[in-house]
Write an enzyme that holds these catalytic residues in place. Sequence first.
Site, PDB file in Angstrom:
ATOM      1  N   CYS A 111       3.534 -10.992   1.620  1.00 50.67           N
ATOM      2  CA  CYS A 111       2.496 -10.837   2.639  1.00 50.67           C
ATOM      3  C   CYS A 111       1.677 -12.115   2.840  1.00 50.67           C
ATOM      4  CB  CYS A 111       1.585  -9.669   2.292  1.00 50.67           C
ATOM      5  SG  CYS A 111       2.509  -8.164   2.008  1.00 50.67           S
ATOM      6  N   HIS A 248      -4.794 -10.169   6.280  1.00 43.43           N
ATOM      7  CA  HIS A 248      -3.577  -9.373   6.131  1.00 43.43           C
ATOM      8  C   HIS A 248      -3.943  -7.895   6.247  1.00 43.43           C
ATOM      9  CE1 HIS A 248       0.076  -7.689   4.825  1.00 43.43           C
ATOM     10  NE2 HIS A 248      -0.364  -7.325   3.628  1.00 43.43           N
ATOM     11  N   ASN A 278       1.427  -2.077   7.788  1.00 44.71           N
ATOM     12  CA  ASN A 278       1.476  -3.343   7.056  1.00 44.71           C
ATOM     13  C   ASN A 278       2.813  -4.022   7.367  1.00 44.71           C
ATOM     14  OD1 ASN A 278       1.828  -5.321   5.119  1.00 44.71           O
ATOM     15  ND2 ASN A 278       1.063  -4.079   3.421  1.00 44.71           N
TER      16      ASN A 278
HETATM   17  O1  UT7 Z   1       0.612  -5.944   1.403  1.00 43.39           O
HETATM   18  C1  UT7 Z   1       0.125  -5.637   0.142  1.00 43.39           C
HETATM   19  C2  UT7 Z   1       0.730  -4.383  -0.298  1.00 43.39           C
HETATM   20  N1  UT7 Z   1       0.037  -3.221  -0.573  1.00 43.39           N
HETATM   21  C3  UT7 Z   1      -1.269  -2.892  -0.633  1.00 43.39           C
HETATM   22  O2  UT7 Z   1      -2.165  -3.607  -0.371  1.00 43.39           O
HETATM   23  C4  UT7 Z   1      -1.518  -1.495  -1.069  1.00 43.39           C
HETATM   24  C5  UT7 Z   1      -2.779  -1.347  -1.877  1.00 43.39           C
HETATM   25  N2  UT7 Z   1      -2.992   0.018  -2.276  1.00 43.39           N
HETATM   26  C6  UT7 Z   1      -3.322   1.014  -1.429  1.00 43.39           C
HETATM   27  O3  UT7 Z   1      -3.506   0.767  -0.253  1.00 43.39           O
HETATM   28  C7  UT7 Z   1      -3.518   2.404  -1.973  1.00 43.39           C
HETATM   29  O4  UT7 Z   1      -3.429   2.370  -3.375  1.00 43.39           O
HETATM   30  C8  UT7 Z   1      -2.469   3.418  -1.422  1.00 43.39           C
HETATM   31  C9  UT7 Z   1      -2.757   3.680   0.042  1.00 43.39           C
HETATM   32  C10 UT7 Z   1      -1.064   2.870  -1.580  1.00 43.39           C
HETATM   33  C11 UT7 Z   1      -2.580   4.747  -2.173  1.00 43.39           C
HETATM   34  O5  UT7 Z   1      -3.891   5.260  -2.111  1.00 43.39           O
HETATM   35  P1  UT7 Z   1      -4.561   5.852  -3.430  1.00 43.39           P
HETATM   36  O6  UT7 Z   1      -5.884   6.333  -3.027  1.00 43.39           O
HETATM   37  O7  UT7 Z   1      -4.486   4.783  -4.476  1.00 43.39           O
HETATM   38  O8  UT7 Z   1      -3.616   7.088  -3.740  1.00 43.39           O
HETATM   39  P2  UT7 Z   1      -2.778   7.403  -5.071  1.00 43.39           P
HETATM   40  O9  UT7 Z   1      -1.608   6.479  -5.172  1.00 43.39           O
HETATM   41  O10 UT7 Z   1      -3.721   7.481  -6.229  1.00 43.39           O
HETATM   42  O11 UT7 Z   1      -2.248   8.851  -4.749  1.00 43.39           O
HETATM   43  C12 UT7 Z   1      -3.133   9.963  -4.670  1.00 43.39           C
HETATM   44  C13 UT7 Z   1      -2.322  11.207  -4.403  1.00 43.39           C
HETATM   45  C14 UT7 Z   1      -1.171  11.434  -5.383  1.00 43.39           C
HETATM   46  O12 UT7 Z   1      -1.119  12.816  -5.647  1.00 43.39           O
HETATM   47  P3  UT7 Z   1      -1.728  13.430  -7.010  1.00 43.39           P
HETATM   48  O13 UT7 Z   1      -0.983  12.732  -8.106  1.00 43.39           O
HETATM   49  O14 UT7 Z   1      -3.183  13.065  -6.985  1.00 43.39           O
HETATM   50  O15 UT7 Z   1      -1.436  14.874  -6.868  1.00 43.39           O
HETATM   51  C15 UT7 Z   1       0.044  11.025  -4.604  1.00 43.39           C
HETATM   52  O16 UT7 Z   1       1.212  11.708  -5.033  1.00 43.39           O
HETATM   53  O17 UT7 Z   1      -1.719  11.152  -3.112  1.00 43.39           O
HETATM   54  C16 UT7 Z   1      -0.328  11.460  -3.210  1.00 43.39           C
HETATM   55  N3  UT7 Z   1       0.388  10.720  -2.183  1.00 43.39           N
HETATM   56  C17 UT7 Z   1       0.566  11.207  -0.923  1.00 43.39           C
HETATM   57  N4  UT7 Z   1       0.216  12.376  -0.351  1.00 43.39           N
HETATM   58  C18 UT7 Z   1       0.532  12.536   0.953  1.00 43.39           C
HETATM   59  C19 UT7 Z   1       0.940   9.481  -2.243  1.00 43.39           C
HETATM   60  N5  UT7 Z   1       1.469   9.143  -1.068  1.00 43.39           N
HETATM   61  C20 UT7 Z   1       1.257  10.197  -0.228  1.00 43.39           C
HETATM   62  C21 UT7 Z   1       1.562  10.440   1.131  1.00 43.39           C
HETATM   63  N6  UT7 Z   1       1.193  11.623   1.660  1.00 43.39           N
HETATM   64  N7  UT7 Z   1       2.209   9.532   1.902  1.00 43.39           N
END
Ligand code: UT7
Length: 321
Positions: A111, A248, A278
């Site tokens: 990125c 980004h 993204n």
């Molecule tokens: O270019 C650089 C690359 N990436 C980034 O900059 C990404 C940086 N990180 C983020 O943006 C965030 O961490 C995410 C958007 C990827 C995730 O958000 P989060 O608030 O950290 O969520 P999480 O990974 O802690 O997941 C929370 C819950 C989980 O369920 P449980 O375990 O709490 O029951 C996941 O299984 O959300 C669930 N989950 C989803 N639910 C519905 C994960 N993906 C999804 C989804 N739809 N697509």
Amino acid sequence: MKTRICGTGSALPKRVVKNEDLSKIMDTSDEWIKSRTGIAARHLAVEETLVQLAAEASRQALKEAGIAAKELDMILAGTISADNILPSLACELQRELGAAKAVAFDINAACSGFLFALQTADVYIKSGQYRNILVVGGEILSKLMDWNDRSTCVLFGDGAGAAVVCPDETCGILSGVQGSDGARGSVLSCVGRRNNNPYVTNSTALSFVSMDGQEVYKFAVRTVPKAIAEALEKAGLTVEDIDLFVLHQANIRIIESVSKRLKVPMEKFPTNLSWCGNISAGSVPILLDDVNRRGLLKKGDKVVLAGFGAGLTWGASVMTW
Ligand code: UT7
């Protein structure tokens, strides 16, 4: 002598995939994706190749710059998803554009790819070695996603952006910082093709992007404001001097956190992630083209570009438009 962006361009694939469309094929919802990321839709390549998108973006940038492809001395392409392993995207772009005399190669900094390519172009121009450089950032990330992994595939999109840079006496890049932390690279990875020579026993299973979202999030909100502050200090400017921050586009919450940490209002942070998702190396040049085309950049404005991502890598540049 400075390196000035004198033309921009961008191209997105035709197919728009909304969050609601994804919720029909996997266990996710518009509410989850929007509230966690700010993303409402993304463009996914169905018919387009990356070189086609990059060529369209490049032609727009060349037109605005008033430079013919055959005048290009160099083509630098930031990408992790070139159509082919060989030749590079930059060389394929050279062929498409007819930029016969250009030196062309890709830069893999995920990125941060566009930022790293831009800063490389800046060094070539300042050294006097080259004058007209096409800098591209683009991805077809949808081919690197595991479409059974809802935690990654909903985040990314496809597209390409381009900028033509030339030497200028007054306007252009004032400073830049770059960084890498390979020791933490495993938080965002995509394993390559496995060796399959006759002397190894190996699986040839394909691998996809895997990410520890929370670790990448923490890395981004700590590193980006620091990189911007360092770049501003090098340029002898403060955040108050800056008209626009083109960051980004990974997550609206990351951008809001950077805005808060730098004490700069969100109005100075344009975004396109709600309809693009993204696009890794494509995010910054596509957004830059959008603000340029909308007339949000006036000659003399001070602009910050910043990127971060896999590697880990990060970069920030300060420029006078
Ligand atoms: O270019 C650089 C690359 N990436 C980034 O900059 C990404 C940086 N990180 C983020 O943006 C965030 O961490 C995410 C958007 C990827 C995730 O958000 P989060 O608030 O950290 O969520 P999480 O990974 O802690 O997941 C929370 C819950 C989980 O369920 P449980 O375990 O709490 O029951 C996941 O299984 O959300 C669930 N989950 C989803 N639910 C519905 C994960 N993906 C999804 C989804 N739809 N697509």
